[in-house]
Design a protein around this motif. Sequence first.
Motif, mmCIF file in Angstrom:
data_model
loop_
_atom_site.group_PDB
_atom_site.id
_atom_site.type_symbol
_atom_site.label_atom_id
_atom_site.label_comp_id
_atom_site.label_asym_id
_atom_site.label_seq_id
_atom_site.Cartn_x
_atom_site.Cartn_y
_atom_site.Cartn_z
ATOM 1 N N LYS A 156 42.772 61.796 -25.303
ATOM 2 C CA LYS A 156 41.827 62.165 -24.259
ATOM 3 C C LYS A 156 40.395 62.076 -24.794
ATOM 4 O O LYS A 156 40.119 62.389 -25.948
ATOM 5 C CB LYS A 156 42.099 63.578 -23.740
ATOM 6 C CG LYS A 156 43.382 63.690 -22.917
ATOM 7 C CD LYS A 156 43.295 62.861 -21.639
ATOM 8 C CE LYS A 156 44.569 62.965 -20.811
ATOM 9 N NZ LYS A 156 44.498 62.142 -19.580
ATOM 10 N N ILE A 157 39.507 61.653 -23.927
ATOM 11 C CA ILE A 157 38.088 61.546 -24.251
ATOM 12 C C ILE A 157 37.357 62.579 -23.409
ATOM 13 O O ILE A 157 37.667 62.763 -22.227
ATOM 14 C CB ILE A 157 37.573 60.128 -23.978
ATOM 15 C CG1 ILE A 157 38.375 59.133 -24.820
ATOM 16 C CG2 ILE A 157 36.090 60.013 -24.281
ATOM 17 C CD1 ILE A 157 38.106 57.695 -24.494
ATOM 18 N N ASN A 158 36.395 63.264 -23.989
ATOM 19 C CA ASN A 158 35.733 64.382 -23.329
ATOM 20 C C ASN A 158 34.619 63.895 -22.399
ATOM 21 O O ASN A 158 33.529 63.553 -22.830
ATOM 22 C CB ASN A 158 35.162 65.344 -24.381
ATOM 23 C CG ASN A 158 34.869 66.726 -23.808
ATOM 24 O OD1 ASN A 158 34.444 66.850 -22.670
ATOM 25 N ND2 ASN A 158 35.103 67.754 -24.605
ATOM 26 N N LYS A 159 34.943 63.848 -21.110
ATOM 27 C CA LYS A 159 34.011 63.418 -20.066
ATOM 28 C C LYS A 159 33.371 62.066 -20.377
ATOM 29 O O LYS A 159 32.156 61.936 -20.552
ATOM 30 C CB LYS A 159 32.917 64.472 -19.830
ATOM 31 C CG LYS A 159 33.419 65.828 -19.414
ATOM 32 C CD LYS A 159 34.197 65.770 -18.101
ATOM 33 C CE LYS A 159 34.761 67.129 -17.702
ATOM 34 N NZ LYS A 159 35.663 67.033 -16.533
ATOM 35 N N PRO A 160 34.175 60.999 -20.432
ATOM 36 C CA PRO A 160 33.607 59.670 -20.683
ATOM 37 C C PRO A 160 32.779 59.199 -19.485
ATOM 38 O O PRO A 160 33.177 59.375 -18.337
ATOM 39 C CB PRO A 160 34.844 58.795 -20.869
ATOM 40 C CG PRO A 160 35.908 59.470 -20.059
ATOM 41 C CD PRO A 160 35.632 60.943 -20.190
ATOM 42 N N THR A 161 31.636 58.641 -19.767
ATOM 43 C CA THR A 161 30.759 58.124 -18.700
ATOM 44 C C THR A 161 30.422 56.663 -18.996
ATOM 45 O O THR A 161 31.144 55.769 -18.606
ATOM 46 C CB THR A 161 29.496 58.992 -18.566
ATOM 47 O OG1 THR A 161 28.904 59.174 -19.863
ATOM 48 C CG2 THR A 161 29.831 60.354 -17.975
ATOM 49 N N GLY A 162 29.343 56.416 -19.729
ATOM 50 C CA GLY A 162 28.962 55.047 -20.039
ATOM 51 C C GLY A 162 29.919 54.379 -21.013
ATOM 52 O O GLY A 162 30.511 55.032 -21.871
ATOM 53 N N ILE A 163 30.068 53.076 -20.863
ATOM 54 C CA ILE A 163 30.908 52.291 -21.775
ATOM 55 C C ILE A 163 30.301 50.899 -21.892
ATOM 56 O O ILE A 163 29.786 50.346 -20.913
ATOM 57 C CB ILE A 163 32.373 52.222 -21.285
ATOM 58 C CG1 ILE A 163 33.276 51.524 -22.304
ATOM 59 C CG2 ILE A 163 32.464 51.556 -19.917
ATOM 60 C CD1 ILE A 163 34.762 51.650 -21.980
ATOM 61 N N THR A 177 30.161 62.398 -22.787
ATOM 62 C CA THR A 177 29.154 63.340 -22.308
ATOM 63 C C THR A 177 29.523 64.767 -22.670
ATOM 64 O O THR A 177 28.660 65.574 -23.040
ATOM 65 C CB THR A 177 28.987 63.199 -20.786
ATOM 66 O OG1 THR A 177 28.578 61.858 -20.483
ATOM 67 C CG2 THR A 177 27.943 64.162 -20.253
ATOM 68 N N GLY A 178 30.811 65.108 -22.591
ATOM 69 C CA GLY A 178 31.253 66.464 -22.885
ATOM 70 C C GLY A 178 31.106 66.858 -24.338
ATOM 71 O O GLY A 178 30.993 68.045 -24.665
ATOM 72 N N LYS A 179 31.106 65.867 -25.235
ATOM 73 C CA LYS A 179 30.944 66.152 -26.670
ATOM 74 C C LYS A 179 29.560 65.777 -27.194
ATOM 75 O O LYS A 179 29.287 65.910 -28.382
ATOM 76 C CB LYS A 179 32.012 65.416 -27.482
ATOM 77 C CG LYS A 179 33.371 66.087 -27.446
ATOM 78 C CD LYS A 179 34.290 65.512 -28.520
ATOM 79 C CE LYS A 179 35.589 66.300 -28.593
ATOM 80 N NZ LYS A 179 36.485 65.768 -29.654
ATOM 81 N N GLY A 203 18.986 61.035 -33.158
ATOM 82 C CA GLY A 203 20.420 60.811 -33.285
ATOM 83 C C GLY A 203 21.284 61.905 -32.704
ATOM 84 O O GLY A 203 22.510 61.829 -32.777
ATOM 85 N N GLU A 204 20.673 62.930 -32.108
ATOM 86 C CA GLU A 204 21.408 63.990 -31.418
ATOM 87 C C GLU A 204 21.236 63.816 -29.912
ATOM 88 O O GLU A 204 20.280 63.188 -29.450
ATOM 89 C CB GLU A 204 20.916 65.364 -31.860
ATOM 90 C CG GLU A 204 21.158 65.658 -33.337
ATOM 91 C CD GLU A 204 20.641 67.021 -33.769
ATOM 92 O OE1 GLU A 204 21.116 67.532 -34.801
ATOM 93 O OE2 GLU A 204 19.749 67.572 -33.079
ATOM 94 N N PHE A 205 22.168 64.403 -29.159
ATOM 95 C CA PHE A 205 22.162 64.202 -27.709
ATOM 96 C C PHE A 205 22.328 65.520 -26.954
ATOM 97 O O PHE A 205 22.869 66.490 -27.485
ATOM 98 C CB PHE A 205 23.311 63.269 -27.300
ATOM 99 C CG PHE A 205 23.298 61.926 -27.962
ATOM 100 C CD1 PHE A 205 22.460 60.918 -27.514
ATOM 101 C CD2 PHE A 205 24.134 61.651 -29.042
ATOM 102 C CE1 PHE A 205 22.457 59.669 -28.120
ATOM 103 C CE2 PHE A 205 24.137 60.412 -29.656
ATOM 104 C CZ PHE A 205 23.294 59.418 -29.196
ATOM 105 N N ASN A 206 21.892 65.472 -25.707
ATOM 106 C CA ASN A 206 22.130 66.570 -24.779
ATOM 107 C C ASN A 206 22.588 65.956 -23.456
ATOM 108 O O ASN A 206 21.784 65.499 -22.661
ATOM 109 C CB ASN A 206 20.860 67.405 -24.584
ATOM 110 C CG ASN A 206 21.108 68.682 -23.791
ATOM 111 O OD1 ASN A 206 22.237 69.137 -23.659
ATOM 112 N ND2 ASN A 206 20.045 69.253 -23.248
ATOM 113 N N PHE A 207 23.896 65.888 -23.272
ATOM 114 C CA PHE A 207 24.527 65.258 -22.114
ATOM 115 C C PHE A 207 24.083 63.799 -21.935
ATOM 116 O O PHE A 207 23.462 63.436 -20.941
ATOM 117 C CB PHE A 207 24.267 66.061 -20.837
ATOM 118 C CG PHE A 207 24.939 67.395 -20.813
ATOM 119 C CD1 PHE A 207 26.292 67.513 -20.533
ATOM 120 C CD2 PHE A 207 24.223 68.545 -21.100
ATOM 121 C CE1 PHE A 207 26.920 68.742 -20.532
ATOM 122 C CE2 PHE A 207 24.847 69.792 -21.101
ATOM 123 C CZ PHE A 207 26.201 69.885 -20.822
ATOM 124 N N PRO A 208 24.413 62.940 -22.905
ATOM 125 C CA PRO A 208 24.153 61.501 -22.739
ATOM 126 C C PRO A 208 25.032 60.942 -21.626
ATOM 127 O O PRO A 208 26.099 61.493 -21.339
ATOM 128 C CB PRO A 208 24.531 60.923 -24.097
ATOM 129 C CG PRO A 208 25.600 61.851 -24.605
ATOM 130 C CD PRO A 208 25.184 63.227 -24.129
#
Length: 331
Positions: A156-163, A177-179, A203-208
């Motif tokens: 399972k992938i945590n809230k996958p969005t862009g690919i 996005t979830g991670k 290099g850090e994210f907040n809901f990419p």
Amino acid sequence: MKGFQKILDKRVCFILQLFIFQIGTDLYSQSGQNLNFSIEFIKSISKQSDVFEKNILDAISDFVFGSGELTLVKPVNMFAYDSNKVWILDQGFKGIIEINKNEKKFDQLDIEKTFPSIVGLCQINENELLFTDSYYNDVFHYNLKEEMLSIFCDYKINKPTGIAFNNSKNEIWIVQTGKHNILIINKKGKILKTIGSRGKEKGEFNFPTSIWIDKKGKAYVVDAMNFRVQIFDSEGEFISMFGEQGDASGFFARPKGIATDSYGNIYVVDGLFHNVQIFDKDGNFLNYFGSQGKSEKEFWLPQGIFIDQNDRIYIADSYNSRIQIFQLRAK
């Protein structure tokens, strides 16, 4: 006082750029230098007859029985193999619409399963698509030739969005996005590495959310709740970033889709601004196109963007239930 002056300077710049945009279609850098290319509206697509002309029998049938042609509901993203083959993710249909001009096709892919939160799409070869659904927390594989659907990863992938598919490395980059990170896998679904964690530093994210990879393997990631774009090389090493939250041109309010053209310019769809902002390869604001509305060249909560190899620009104009197509032209 310095913060106020910065905002004031930005808003003065926005007014000047708005004036420039209204008197012509040329794009300008922040220094005012003409960049010698323009963006022209081509057409909107919301139904089959926008792509294929109807013959006389179809017209008579529509008059007698009413039109039964498929119409887009809520397109959120798309992938264009070329101008003859386009796949559209439609959350209204909970599936994928295929446009194939060679076969005169405008129809849903033959998939029995529905996808309530279908988000991202890429192509790993001519007959294979990968797409994400953040409800199922899965990446799905669809074979166009065999018309077969399967789950691509056995985890399972945590809230996958862009690919996006990295051609230079034969890798698939997935936004979790979830991670708050980017998952990189190979064509067999094996995890190679992850990039980032939650935060505000480089290099850090907040809901990419969205991701785009250019021909050289450079990755552009919409770091949505940090209101910025981060750029990485093909190895996943941080290169640069630009953007901040604001209500003027050059700022971001609700950054959505992202893409680059053949000149290296970066296009970011902003859902709240109802437009597409254009930046140079260094992140300097150039101009924008679009405003809120239902007419041609206007948008209502747009989301996805795709730019093909011929610099044809596709925008998912989600709440106007259509795809708008533009052409970047050199002068």
